[in-house]
Scaffold this motif. Structure first.
Motif, PDB file in Angstrom:
ATOM      1  N   ALA A 112      11.498  -5.635  -7.134  1.00  0.00           N
ATOM      2  CA  ALA A 112      12.478  -4.755  -6.509  1.00  0.00           C
ATOM      3  C   ALA A 112      12.649  -5.086  -5.027  1.00  0.00           C
ATOM      4  O   ALA A 112      13.752  -4.995  -4.483  1.00  0.00           O
ATOM      5  CB  ALA A 112      12.056  -3.293  -6.678  1.00  0.00           C
ATOM      6  N   VAL A 113      11.567  -5.482  -4.370  1.00  0.00           N
ATOM      7  CA  VAL A 113      11.649  -5.904  -2.974  1.00  0.00           C
ATOM      8  C   VAL A 113      12.420  -7.217  -2.874  1.00  0.00           C
ATOM      9  O   VAL A 113      13.311  -7.377  -2.035  1.00  0.00           O
ATOM     10  CB  VAL A 113      10.238  -6.055  -2.367  1.00  0.00           C
ATOM     11  N   CYS A 134      16.433  -8.837  -0.916  1.00  0.00           N
ATOM     12  CA  CYS A 134      16.546  -9.939   0.048  1.00  0.00           C
ATOM     13  C   CYS A 134      17.743 -10.812  -0.298  1.00  0.00           C
ATOM     14  O   CYS A 134      18.307 -10.737  -1.395  1.00  0.00           O
ATOM     15  CB  CYS A 134      15.259 -10.766   0.049  1.00  0.00           C
ATOM     16  N   ASP A 135      18.117 -11.659   0.635  1.00  0.00           N
ATOM     17  CA  ASP A 135      19.280 -12.524   0.422  1.00  0.00           C
ATOM     18  C   ASP A 135      18.998 -13.643  -0.565  1.00  0.00           C
ATOM     19  O   ASP A 135      19.872 -14.046  -1.333  1.00  0.00           O
ATOM     20  CB  ASP A 135      19.724 -13.132   1.761  1.00  0.00           C
ATOM     21  N   ARG A 136      17.780 -14.175  -0.525  1.00  0.00           N
ATOM     22  CA  ARG A 136      17.385 -15.244  -1.441  1.00  0.00           C
ATOM     23  C   ARG A 136      15.942 -15.029  -1.854  1.00  0.00           C
ATOM     24  O   ARG A 136      15.152 -14.450  -1.120  1.00  0.00           O
ATOM     25  CB  ARG A 136      17.481 -16.627  -0.771  1.00  0.00           C
ATOM     26  N   THR A 137      15.618 -15.514  -3.053  1.00  0.00           N
ATOM     27  CA  THR A 137      14.243 -15.482  -3.536  1.00  0.00           C
ATOM     28  C   THR A 137      13.809 -16.888  -3.903  1.00  0.00           C
ATOM     29  O   THR A 137      14.513 -17.606  -4.622  1.00  0.00           O
ATOM     30  CB  THR A 137      14.088 -14.566  -4.767  1.00  0.00           C
ATOM     31  N   LEU A 138      12.658 -17.304  -3.396  1.00  0.00           N
ATOM     32  CA  LEU A 138      12.027 -18.572  -3.738  1.00  0.00           C
ATOM     33  C   LEU A 138      10.732 -18.283  -4.464  1.00  0.00           C
ATOM     34  O   LEU A 138      10.025 -17.327  -4.138  1.00  0.00           O
ATOM     35  CB  LEU A 138      11.746 -19.394  -2.470  1.00  0.00           C
ATOM     36  N   GLN A 149       0.809  -1.215   0.000  1.00  0.00           N
ATOM     37  CA  GLN A 149       0.000   0.000   0.000  1.00  0.00           C
ATOM     38  C   GLN A 149       0.848   1.274   0.000  1.00  0.00           C
ATOM     39  O   GLN A 149       0.319   2.365   0.235  1.00  0.00           O
ATOM     40  CB  GLN A 149      -0.904   0.016   1.241  1.00  0.00           C
ATOM     41  N   LEU A 150       2.135   1.134  -0.286  1.00  0.00           N
ATOM     42  CA  LEU A 150       3.041   2.258  -0.113  1.00  0.00           C
ATOM     43  C   LEU A 150       3.559   2.779  -1.445  1.00  0.00           C
ATOM     44  O   LEU A 150       3.689   2.028  -2.414  1.00  0.00           O
ATOM     45  CB  LEU A 150       4.225   1.825   0.758  1.00  0.00           C
ATOM     46  N   ASP A 151       3.882   4.076  -1.493  1.00  0.00           N
ATOM     47  CA  ASP A 151       4.504   4.638  -2.686  1.00  0.00           C
ATOM     48  C   ASP A 151       5.973   4.217  -2.724  1.00  0.00           C
ATOM     49  O   ASP A 151       6.496   3.594  -1.792  1.00  0.00           O
ATOM     50  CB  ASP A 151       4.343   6.160  -2.723  1.00  0.00           C
ATOM     51  N   ASP A 152       6.641   4.567  -3.823  1.00  0.00           N
ATOM     52  CA  ASP A 152       8.004   4.069  -4.032  1.00  0.00           C
ATOM     53  C   ASP A 152       8.966   4.520  -2.933  1.00  0.00           C
ATOM     54  O   ASP A 152       9.766   3.719  -2.426  1.00  0.00           O
ATOM     55  CB  ASP A 152       8.531   4.534  -5.393  1.00  0.00           C
ATOM     56  N   GLN A 193      11.869   3.032   2.322  1.00  0.00           N
ATOM     57  CA  GLN A 193      12.066   3.317   3.740  1.00  0.00           C
ATOM     58  C   GLN A 193      11.672   2.123   4.613  1.00  0.00           C
ATOM     59  O   GLN A 193      12.421   1.708   5.503  1.00  0.00           O
ATOM     60  CB  GLN A 193      11.228   4.542   4.114  1.00  0.00           C
ATOM     61  N   VAL A 194      10.503   1.548   4.323  1.00  0.00           N
ATOM     62  CA  VAL A 194      10.015   0.403   5.096  1.00  0.00           C
ATOM     63  C   VAL A 194      10.885  -0.821   4.863  1.00  0.00           C
ATOM     64  O   VAL A 194      11.252  -1.537   5.799  1.00  0.00           O
ATOM     65  CB  VAL A 194       8.543   0.110   4.739  1.00  0.00           C
ATOM     66  N   LEU A 195      11.231  -1.072   3.600  1.00  0.00           N
ATOM     67  CA  LEU A 195      12.049  -2.237   3.288  1.00  0.00           C
ATOM     68  C   LEU A 195      13.415  -2.151   3.956  1.00  0.00           C
ATOM     69  O   LEU A 195      13.914  -3.144   4.504  1.00  0.00           O
ATOM     70  CB  LEU A 195      12.207  -2.372   1.775  1.00  0.00           C
ATOM     71  N   GLN A 196      14.013  -0.961   3.949  1.00  0.00           N
ATOM     72  CA  GLN A 196      15.312  -0.810   4.593  1.00  0.00           C
ATOM     73  C   GLN A 196      15.207  -1.082   6.089  1.00  0.00           C
ATOM     74  O   GLN A 196      16.080  -1.731   6.683  1.00  0.00           O
ATOM     75  CB  GLN A 196      15.869   0.596   4.354  1.00  0.00           C
TER      76      GLN A 196
END
Length: 211
Positions: free
Chosen positions: A191-192, A196-200, A161-164, A169-172
């Motif tokens: 982009a999120v 991250c360290d890994r993506t499944l 629900q957040l803008d870019d 900011q939240v992801l960091q």
């Protein structure tokens, strides 16, 4: 310490949704889960946090000696559906989880204030939670997860629900909780996932390493 799913299968009304799923997230690691809508990403998250019980397999926290324990209080949630106490203040909503897990009220409030400042909600701490916008509420819930004593955070579309700018900011803030916490995040945003360290990727009822 690891959050582990081993041989997990789950069906809704006889329709297979997850089949022999295996996942590990170490404390200090961020793991993204991607995949099309309806594949069972949120269901997998609910299984990891014991909101649902698998039809087969097991989920647990595995310590350094290999001993298993239920996830229970070892996980904190950041959900798409915001759960809050609407008439209580923003800072009370954030501090509640830490307070109920043993911190003093003063310490929990201090940590809540710092998390709110970091997530751009300084000045809103005394407002009733019901007065926040959807994006502000989502940031409030993220703040609550960050100050929890739980060693793992399960986040279901935490930036949906957040803008870019606010997404970054939240992801960091979530990623900076490492090495103290492990993070499992369900997201549709590449982009999120890249942060991250890994993506499944969840497809055809199973998790696959994202190539």
């Amino acid at each position: 310490m690891r959050l582990v799913a081993e041989g997990v299968s789950f069906s809704y009304t006889g329709r297979p949704l997850l089949d022999d799923v295996a996942l590990q997230c170490a404390r200090g690691e961020a793991v993204a889960i991607m995949g099309p809508s309806g594949e069972g990403k949120s269901t997998l998250l609910a299984l990891l946090g014991e909101l649902l019980t698998p039809n087969a397999g097991r989920v647990g926290i595995v310590d350094d000696d290999g001993a298993w324990a239920p996830p229970g209080s070892s996980v904190a949630w950041v959900l798409q559906t915001v759960n809050m106490l609407p008439a209580r203040s923003v800072v009370d909503n954030v501090a509640l989880g830490a307070f109920t897990r043993g911190l003093s009220r003063a310490d929990a409030t201090e940590r809540a204030q710092a998390a709110l400042d970091r997530l751009g909600l300084a000045g809103r701490e005394a407002d009733q939670a019901r007065l926040l916008s959807g994006g502000e509420l989502q940031r409030m819930v993220v703040a609550r997860g960050l100050i929890s004593a739980a060693p793992f955070i399960l986040a279901d579309e935490p930036t949906g629900q957040l803008d870019d700018d606010t997404t970054q900011q939240v992801l960091q803030a979530l990623l900076d909780c490492r090495p103290d916490k492990g993070l499992v995040v369900v997201t549709h945003d590449p982009a999120v996932a890249r942060r991250c360290d890994r993506t499944l990727r969840l497809a055809r009822h199973r998790l696959h390493d994202d190539a």
